[in-house]
Design a protein around this motif. Sequence first.
Motif, PDB file in Angstrom:
ATOM      1  N   GLY A  72    -109.010 -31.475 -54.232  1.00 28.91           N
ATOM      2  CA  GLY A  72    -109.612 -31.240 -52.928  1.00 28.91           C
ATOM      3  C   GLY A  72    -111.098 -30.919 -52.963  1.00 28.91           C
ATOM      4  N   PHE A  73    -111.681 -30.925 -54.149  1.00 27.05           N
ATOM      5  CA  PHE A  73    -113.117 -30.678 -54.306  1.00 27.05           C
ATOM      6  C   PHE A  73    -113.809 -31.992 -54.669  1.00 27.05           C
ATOM      7  CE2 PHE A  73    -111.176 -26.629 -55.137  1.00 27.05           C
ATOM      8  CZ  PHE A  73    -112.005 -25.726 -54.501  1.00 27.05           C
ATOM      9  N   ARG A  74    -115.023 -32.123 -54.189  1.00 28.32           N
ATOM     10  CA  ARG A  74    -115.865 -33.282 -54.496  1.00 28.32           C
ATOM     11  C   ARG A  74    -117.154 -32.748 -55.099  1.00 28.32           C
ATOM     12  NH1 ARG A  74    -119.361 -36.863 -51.023  1.00 28.32           N
ATOM     13  NH2 ARG A  74    -119.241 -35.167 -49.514  1.00 28.32           N
ATOM     14  N   VAL A  75    -117.475 -33.234 -56.300  1.00 31.88           N
ATOM     15  CA  VAL A  75    -118.685 -32.797 -56.996  1.00 31.88           C
ATOM     16  C   VAL A  75    -119.725 -33.903 -56.850  1.00 31.88           C
ATOM     17  CG1 VAL A  75    -119.664 -32.020 -59.182  1.00 31.88           C
ATOM     18  CG2 VAL A  75    -117.272 -31.487 -58.631  1.00 31.88           C
ATOM     19  N   VAL A  76    -120.880 -33.542 -56.295  1.00 30.36           N
ATOM     20  CA  VAL A  76    -121.941 -34.521 -56.054  1.00 30.36           C
ATOM     21  C   VAL A  76    -123.238 -34.088 -56.721  1.00 30.36           C
ATOM     22  CG1 VAL A  76    -120.923 -35.288 -53.876  1.00 30.36           C
ATOM     23  CG2 VAL A  76    -122.650 -33.533 -53.844  1.00 30.36           C
ATOM     24  N   ILE A  77    -124.061 -35.080 -57.016  1.00 30.22           N
ATOM     25  CA  ILE A  77    -125.403 -34.857 -57.560  1.00 30.22           C
ATOM     26  C   ILE A  77    -126.380 -35.580 -56.645  1.00 30.22           C
ATOM     27  CG2 ILE A  77    -126.965 -35.315 -59.489  1.00 30.22           C
ATOM     28  CD1 ILE A  77    -124.512 -35.194 -61.348  1.00 30.22           C
ATOM     29  N   PHE A  78    -127.319 -34.853 -56.097  1.00 30.93           N
ATOM     30  CA  PHE A  78    -128.359 -35.477 -55.290  1.00 30.93           C
ATOM     31  C   PHE A  78    -129.344 -36.184 -56.208  1.00 30.93           C
ATOM     32  CE2 PHE A  78    -126.739 -32.329 -52.349  1.00 30.93           C
ATOM     33  CZ  PHE A  78    -126.759 -33.000 -51.135  1.00 30.93           C
ATOM     34  N   LEU A  79    -129.963 -37.224 -55.698  1.00 29.82           N
ATOM     35  CA  LEU A  79    -130.858 -38.058 -56.495  1.00 29.82           C
ATOM     36  C   LEU A  79    -132.318 -37.682 -56.286  1.00 29.82           C
ATOM     37  CD1 LEU A  79    -129.107 -41.476 -55.825  1.00 29.82           C
ATOM     38  CD2 LEU A  79    -128.807 -39.940 -57.775  1.00 29.82           C
ATOM     39  N   PRO A  80    -133.157 -38.021 -57.278  1.00 29.12           N
ATOM     40  CA  PRO A  80    -134.596 -37.825 -57.095  1.00 29.12           C
ATOM     41  C   PRO A  80    -135.082 -38.690 -55.932  1.00 29.12           C
ATOM     42  CG  PRO A  80    -134.071 -38.368 -59.382  1.00 29.12           C
ATOM     43  CD  PRO A  80    -132.827 -38.563 -58.571  1.00 29.12           C
ATOM     44  N   HIS A 125    -123.457 -29.956 -56.560  1.00 34.32           N
ATOM     45  CA  HIS A 125    -122.993 -29.450 -55.278  1.00 34.32           C
ATOM     46  C   HIS A 125    -121.494 -29.714 -55.237  1.00 34.32           C
ATOM     47  CE1 HIS A 125    -127.123 -29.289 -53.444  1.00 34.32           C
ATOM     48  NE2 HIS A 125    -127.326 -30.038 -54.521  1.00 34.32           N
ATOM     49  N   VAL A 126    -120.706 -28.660 -55.096  1.00 35.67           N
ATOM     50  CA  VAL A 126    -119.255 -28.805 -55.048  1.00 35.67           C
ATOM     51  C   VAL A 126    -118.829 -28.537 -53.613  1.00 35.67           C
ATOM     52  CG1 VAL A 126    -117.051 -28.082 -56.020  1.00 35.67           C
ATOM     53  CG2 VAL A 126    -119.118 -27.961 -57.428  1.00 35.67           C
ATOM     54  N   ARG A 127    -118.161 -29.532 -53.021  1.00 40.76           N
ATOM     55  CA  ARG A 127    -117.801 -29.453 -51.603  1.00 40.76           C
ATOM     56  C   ARG A 127    -116.288 -29.550 -51.433  1.00 40.76           C
ATOM     57  NH1 ARG A 127    -122.430 -33.470 -49.128  1.00 40.76           N
ATOM     58  NH2 ARG A 127    -124.122 -31.991 -49.417  1.00 40.76           N
ATOM     59  N   ASN A 128    -115.809 -28.877 -50.400  1.00 39.78           N
ATOM     60  CA  ASN A 128    -114.450 -29.079 -49.927  1.00 39.78           C
ATOM     61  C   ASN A 128    -114.499 -29.081 -48.408  1.00 39.78           C
ATOM     62  OD1 ASN A 128    -114.507 -26.368 -49.133  1.00 39.78           O
ATOM     63  ND2 ASN A 128    -112.950 -25.695 -50.572  1.00 39.78           N
ATOM     64  N   ALA A 129    -113.347 -29.049 -47.762  1.00 38.54           N
ATOM     65  CA  ALA A 129    -113.317 -29.133 -46.300  1.00 38.54           C
ATOM     66  C   ALA A 129    -113.980 -27.941 -45.628  1.00 38.54           C
ATOM     67  CB  ALA A 129    -111.868 -29.265 -45.829  1.00 38.54           C
ATOM     68  N   ARG A 130    -114.088 -26.821 -46.327  1.00 36.69           N
ATOM     69  CA  ARG A 130    -114.622 -25.602 -45.718  1.00 36.69           C
ATOM     70  C   ARG A 130    -116.104 -25.371 -45.954  1.00 36.69           C
ATOM     71  NH1 ARG A 130    -109.612 -24.178 -47.822  1.00 36.69           N
ATOM     72  NH2 ARG A 130    -108.111 -23.609 -46.223  1.00 36.69           N
ATOM     73  N   ILE A 177    -123.971 -19.566 -60.177  1.00 36.67           N
ATOM     74  CA  ILE A 177    -123.866 -19.963 -58.773  1.00 36.67           C
ATOM     75  C   ILE A 177    -125.222 -19.749 -58.119  1.00 36.67           C
ATOM     76  CG2 ILE A 177    -122.835 -19.412 -56.540  1.00 36.67           C
ATOM     77  CD1 ILE A 177    -120.285 -18.666 -58.089  1.00 36.67           C
ATOM     78  N   ARG A 178    -125.753 -20.810 -57.526  1.00 37.07           N
ATOM     79  CA  ARG A 178    -127.053 -20.730 -56.856  1.00 37.07           C
ATOM     80  C   ARG A 178    -126.897 -20.366 -55.382  1.00 37.07           C
ATOM     81  NH1 ARG A 178    -130.900 -25.824 -56.855  1.00 37.07           N
ATOM     82  NH2 ARG A 178    -130.940 -25.371 -59.065  1.00 37.07           N
ATOM     83  N   SER A 179    -125.937 -20.996 -54.703  1.00 37.85           N
ATOM     84  CA  SER A 179    -125.749 -20.692 -53.283  1.00 37.85           C
ATOM     85  C   SER A 179    -124.331 -21.039 -52.852  1.00 37.85           C
ATOM     86  CB  SER A 179    -126.765 -21.454 -52.426  1.00 37.85           C
ATOM     87  OG  SER A 179    -126.536 -22.842 -52.499  1.00 37.85           O
ATOM     88  N   ILE A 180    -123.896 -20.392 -51.778  1.00 43.55           N
ATOM     89  CA  ILE A 180    -122.573 -20.620 -51.196  1.00 43.55           C
ATOM     90  C   ILE A 180    -122.761 -20.773 -49.695  1.00 43.55           C
ATOM     91  CG2 ILE A 180    -120.260 -19.671 -50.828  1.00 43.55           C
ATOM     92  CD1 ILE A 180    -120.848 -17.842 -53.299  1.00 43.55           C
ATOM     93  N   ALA A 181    -122.118 -21.791 -49.124  1.00 42.45           N
ATOM     94  CA  ALA A 181    -122.188 -22.001 -47.672  1.00 42.45           C
ATOM     95  C   ALA A 181    -120.789 -22.295 -47.140  1.00 42.45           C
ATOM     96  CB  ALA A 181    -123.133 -23.144 -47.336  1.00 42.45           C
ATOM     97  N   GLY A 182    -120.189 -21.318 -46.491  1.00 44.92           N
ATOM     98  CA  GLY A 182    -118.932 -21.526 -45.789  1.00 44.92           C
ATOM     99  C   GLY A 182    -117.676 -21.589 -46.636  1.00 44.92           C
ATOM    100  N   MET A 183    -117.777 -21.491 -47.927  1.00 46.96           N
ATOM    101  CA  MET A 183    -116.614 -21.638 -48.805  1.00 46.96           C
ATOM    102  C   MET A 183    -115.979 -20.274 -49.077  1.00 46.96           C
ATOM    103  SD  MET A 183    -116.400 -23.671 -52.460  1.00 46.96           S
ATOM    104  CE  MET A 183    -116.828 -25.274 -51.828  1.00 46.96           C
ATOM    105  N   ARG A 184    -114.658 -20.226 -49.032  1.00 47.96           N
ATOM    106  CA  ARG A 184    -113.926 -18.989 -49.319  1.00 47.96           C
ATOM    107  C   ARG A 184    -114.100 -18.582 -50.778  1.00 47.96           C
ATOM    108  NH1 ARG A 184    -107.882 -19.691 -48.066  1.00 47.96           N
ATOM    109  NH2 ARG A 184    -108.258 -21.148 -49.745  1.00 47.96           N
ATOM    110  N   THR A 185    -113.980 -17.299 -51.059  1.00 49.25           N
ATOM    111  CA  THR A 185    -114.156 -16.782 -52.414  1.00 49.25           C
ATOM    112  C   THR A 185    -113.211 -17.460 -53.402  1.00 49.25           C
ATOM    113  OG1 THR A 185    -114.896 -14.663 -51.548  1.00 49.25           O
ATOM    114  CG2 THR A 185    -114.134 -14.687 -53.825  1.00 49.25           C
ATOM    115  N   ALA A 186    -111.956 -17.641 -53.031  1.00 54.67           N
ATOM    116  CA  ALA A 186    -110.994 -18.292 -53.930  1.00 54.67           C
ATOM    117  C   ALA A 186    -111.424 -19.719 -54.250  1.00 54.67           C
ATOM    118  CB  ALA A 186    -109.599 -18.283 -53.317  1.00 54.67           C
ATOM    119  N   ASP A 187    -111.986 -20.416 -53.270  1.00 51.38           N
ATOM    120  CA  ASP A 187    -112.450 -21.787 -53.498  1.00 51.38           C
ATOM    121  C   ASP A 187    -113.702 -21.805 -54.370  1.00 51.38           C
ATOM    122  OD1 ASP A 187    -110.359 -22.814 -52.014  1.00 51.38           O
ATOM    123  OD2 ASP A 187    -111.541 -22.980 -50.174  1.00 51.38           O
TER     124      ASP A 187
END
Length: 82
Positions: free
Chosen positions: A9-17, A27-32, A48-58
């Motif tokens: 349920g997680f998607r790991v992405v890398i932004f490009l130059p 950047h690790v994303r899920n539905a939350r 961990i650099r930053s967290i946005a909207g993700m639960r602690t368990a996630d």
Amino acid sequence: MPTVLRVGGFRVVIFLPPREHRPAHVHVRNARGEVVIELATPLHPQTIRSIAGMRTADVTRAFWIVEEHTDFLLARWREHHD
């Protein structure tokens, strides 16, 4: 922004130059939400650099996913940034 890994349920992405910058991170994303994790290197621990909207368990699960796949993720980062 290629997706380089999908796990549990997680998607790991890398932004490009030129948008992205060092140090190597993903950047690790899920539905939350999203957590940005700097990849471990011999001179730098995984952080961990930053967290946005993700639960602690996630966030914890995302951290372990990145740790399990660090070599693979560093290789993908270098393909795009080195």
